[in-house]
Design a protein around this motif. Sequence first.
Motif, PDB file in Angstrom:
ATOM      1  N   TYR A 193       0.828  -1.206   0.000  1.00 44.35           N
ATOM      2  CA  TYR A 193       0.000   0.000   0.000  1.00 44.35           C
ATOM      3  C   TYR A 193       0.868   1.264   0.000  1.00 44.35           C
ATOM      4  CZ  TYR A 193      -3.723   3.226   1.403  1.00 44.35           C
ATOM      5  OH  TYR A 193      -4.609   4.258   1.466  1.00 44.35           O
ATOM      6  N   LEU A 194       1.914   1.270   0.828  1.00 42.22           N
ATOM      7  CA  LEU A 194       2.794   2.443   0.909  1.00 42.22           C
ATOM      8  C   LEU A 194       3.591   2.629  -0.371  1.00 42.22           C
ATOM      9  CD1 LEU A 194       4.138   2.052   4.574  1.00 42.22           C
ATOM     10  CD2 LEU A 194       2.408   3.655   3.766  1.00 42.22           C
TER      11      LEU A 194
ATOM     12  N   THR B 274      -4.066 -14.632   4.133  1.00 37.36           N
ATOM     13  CA  THR B 274      -5.077 -13.623   3.871  1.00 37.36           C
ATOM     14  C   THR B 274      -6.460 -14.249   3.787  1.00 37.36           C
ATOM     15  OG1 THR B 274      -4.785 -13.833   1.507  1.00 37.36           O
ATOM     16  CG2 THR B 274      -3.428 -12.205   2.626  1.00 37.36           C
ATOM     17  N   THR B 275      -7.445 -13.398   3.917  1.00 42.39           N
ATOM     18  CA  THR B 275      -8.829 -13.807   3.708  1.00 42.39           C
ATOM     19  C   THR B 275      -9.419 -12.906   2.666  1.00 42.39           C
ATOM     20  OG1 THR B 275      -9.693 -12.325   5.403  1.00 42.39           O
ATOM     21  CG2 THR B 275      -8.994 -14.513   6.140  1.00 42.39           C
ATOM     22  N   ALA B 276     -10.626 -13.226   2.248  1.00 41.30           N
ATOM     23  CA  ALA B 276     -11.275 -12.409   1.223  1.00 41.30           C
ATOM     24  C   ALA B 276     -11.730 -11.081   1.780  1.00 41.30           C
ATOM     25  CB  ALA B 276     -12.472 -13.173   0.646  1.00 41.30           C
ATOM     26  N   GLU B 277     -11.811 -10.975   3.109  1.00 42.71           N
ATOM     27  CA  GLU B 277     -12.364  -9.769   3.711  1.00 42.71           C
ATOM     28  C   GLU B 277     -11.303  -8.713   3.991  1.00 42.71           C
ATOM     29  OE1 GLU B 277     -14.972 -12.969   3.848  1.00 42.71           O
ATOM     30  OE2 GLU B 277     -13.019 -12.832   4.866  1.00 42.71           O
TER      31      GLU B 277
ATOM     32  N   LYS C 171      -5.308  -3.162  -5.121  1.00 45.59           N
ATOM     33  CA  LYS C 171      -6.529  -2.893  -5.874  1.00 45.59           C
ATOM     34  C   LYS C 171      -7.703  -3.721  -5.364  1.00 45.59           C
ATOM     35  CE  LYS C 171      -3.581  -2.050  -9.907  1.00 45.59           C
ATOM     36  NZ  LYS C 171      -3.221  -2.481 -11.280  1.00 45.59           N
ATOM     37  N   ARG C 172      -7.422  -4.761  -4.579  1.00 42.48           N
ATOM     38  CA  ARG C 172      -8.488  -5.648  -4.118  1.00 42.48           C
ATOM     39  C   ARG C 172      -9.118  -5.200  -2.807  1.00 42.48           C
ATOM     40  NH1 ARG C 172      -4.863 -10.116  -5.493  1.00 42.48           N
ATOM     41  NH2 ARG C 172      -4.442 -10.331  -3.275  1.00 42.48           N
TER      42      ARG C 172
ATOM     43  N   PHE D 102      -6.606  -1.442   4.870  1.00 39.72           N
ATOM     44  CA  PHE D 102      -5.172  -1.238   5.063  1.00 39.72           C
ATOM     45  C   PHE D 102      -4.900  -0.453   6.348  1.00 39.72           C
ATOM     46  CE2 PHE D 102      -5.171  -2.052   0.457  1.00 39.72           C
ATOM     47  CZ  PHE D 102      -4.187  -3.016   0.397  1.00 39.72           C
ATOM     48  N   LEU D 103      -5.755   0.498   6.667  1.00 40.85           N
ATOM     49  CA  LEU D 103      -5.570   1.253   7.906  1.00 40.85           C
ATOM     50  C   LEU D 103      -5.700   0.355   9.130  1.00 40.85           C
ATOM     51  CD1 LEU D 103      -7.393   4.653   7.244  1.00 40.85           C
ATOM     52  CD2 LEU D 103      -4.946   4.254   7.490  1.00 40.85           C
ATOM     53  N   SER D 104      -6.482  -0.720   9.016  1.00 38.17           N
ATOM     54  CA  SER D 104      -6.601  -1.637  10.149  1.00 38.17           C
ATOM     55  C   SER D 104      -5.273  -2.312  10.467  1.00 38.17           C
ATOM     56  CB  SER D 104      -7.674  -2.688   9.850  1.00 38.17           C
ATOM     57  OG  SER D 104      -7.262  -3.560   8.810  1.00 38.17           O
ATOM     58  N   LEU D 105      -4.377  -2.388   9.469  1.00 40.32           N
ATOM     59  CA  LEU D 105      -3.061  -2.976   9.691  1.00 40.32           C
ATOM     60  C   LEU D 105      -2.124  -2.010  10.405  1.00 40.32           C
ATOM     61  CD1 LEU D 105      -2.480  -4.708   6.231  1.00 40.32           C
ATOM     62  CD2 LEU D 105      -3.320  -5.728   8.342  1.00 40.32           C
TER      63      LEU D 105
END
Length: 431
Positions: A163-164, A331-334, A379-380, A386-389
Motif C-alpha cells: 500500500y505504501l 489472507t482472507t477475502a475480507e 486494488k483488491r 489497510f488502515l486496520s493494519l
Amino acid sequence: MSFLDCSCISSHSQVQPISIEDQYEDVSQQCLGSDVPVCSVSGSADDLSSLSSDPSHYHLLSELGKGFSNLSCVSMARHKPTGRLVAVKTTNLDECTEEELLHLMNEVLLSRLFRHPNLLTSRLVFSSNSQLWVLSPLMDYGSADSLLRSFFPDGMSESLIAYLLYGVLRALEYLHHMGYVHRGVKASHILLSGDGRVCLSGLQSVYSMMREGKRVKAVFDMPQYSPALLPWLSPELLRQDLHGYGVKTDIYSLGIVACELVSGRVPFQDMPPTLMLLQKLRGVHCCLLDVPLGELGGLKVSRSGVDSGIGESVTTGGSLTRTTTTTTTTTTAERPQSPGPKNHSATLHNLVQLCLQQQPEHRPSASVLLGHAFFKQVKRHTRDSFLSLMYPALPLSSPPDTPPSCPTTPSSHTPSPTEEQTPPDGLWDFS
C-alpha cells in the motif's frame, strides 16, 4: 516571480502568501505526455487557501521534528478560527546562509508547482519577523520511518508495504513525467494521513531533467546534504562519472525502501561511507531473508559491517542472490494480510530484484512497476482495510479516549479541542 522577489527573506514584517500558481498553471499539461493520465488536483484535504497568513491565528501544539539541517522546526498547529489541524514548518531566515536560502527557495517553489494527491505540497507560504512559515496538510500517522521505529521494529506486513510503495510509485510516475527526479526516496519521506493517503515528501532534493525546454537523458548534479541519503542512493548517482544518472535512480531507492520496510533496518546504514560506495559499485545487493519472526534479533552481522539485510552476489554479473521461499497464505477475502512469519512472497522478492538491478536501464519505470503483481492486493482492498493494519499506531488527531482494543477508522479522526499530542518514540525525522 521568484521567492526572493517576494521579500520573504529580507523583510521582517508579515507579507501576503506567495502566489505563483498563475506562472505555472499550465506546466503539468505541457510536461505530461498524451498517454499519461492527468492526475487530479488534491482534494479539500490539501486546500489551505481558506486559512489565514497571520501567525497569531495558529496555536502550535507540539513539535513533530526537525528538518533542513535542523534549521527548520516542524510542528502540529491548530488554526484558531477554524479549528483545523495543520503541519507548520518554520525556518529562521536570519540563520540561513545564502546557499541555504536558495535551496529553501527552490523547495518552496517546487512544492507549489506540483499538484498530485501522493505528493506532499505546500499551498500556503508567508513570512513574519524573519520566520518563514510553510503550511501543509497534517499527515496524522507520520512517516514510515517513525512507524517502523515505534510500532514495527521487525518490519511491516506485505500488504501494508504494498500500500505504501504503491502510493510512492504514483508520486514518482508523476514527477518523472513532469521531467524531475526525486533523489530522496526513503522511509522518512513517506507520510501517511489519517484517512489513509500516502504522500511522498522530501522535495528539497528534487532535480529537473529539463534543459532549454528539452528533456535530457542524464544529469550529473550531486544532491545537497547527500550524506544523510547515502544508503538510498543508486550506484550510478554515487559513481559521478560521465554517464550521469536519470529517473531510474529513484527506482533503486524504492528497492532500498522496500528492504527497509520489510526488516525495519536500513541496508548499508551501518557501513562507513567509503565502504558503502565500494560495495554498491561492486554490485553488492540487498536481499530479503526469509526467517521466522522472533529470530531477527539473533542474525549475525557480516564481516563488512553491514546489517543482515545485505547479501553479496555469488553469480557473475552482480545479479541478486535470492532465498528460496515457501509462500504461506494468511489472507482472507475480507481483509489484507496481517503481520506474520517472515516468509516473503515471490512477487515481493521479484519487485526488490527488479528495483535493485545494477544497470539502471534494466530497472522498470515507475509506470511499469505500478502494474507489478505485488500490487494486485492494493486494488483488491479498501483504504480502511489497510488502515486496520496500522494498529497499534494511532493518528495524531484521534481522540485520546479511543478504545485501545479497536483500531481507528477515518470517522474517528475528529480532533479534540484540548488535545496536545506528541509523536511516539521522540521526534520525527524530516531531513
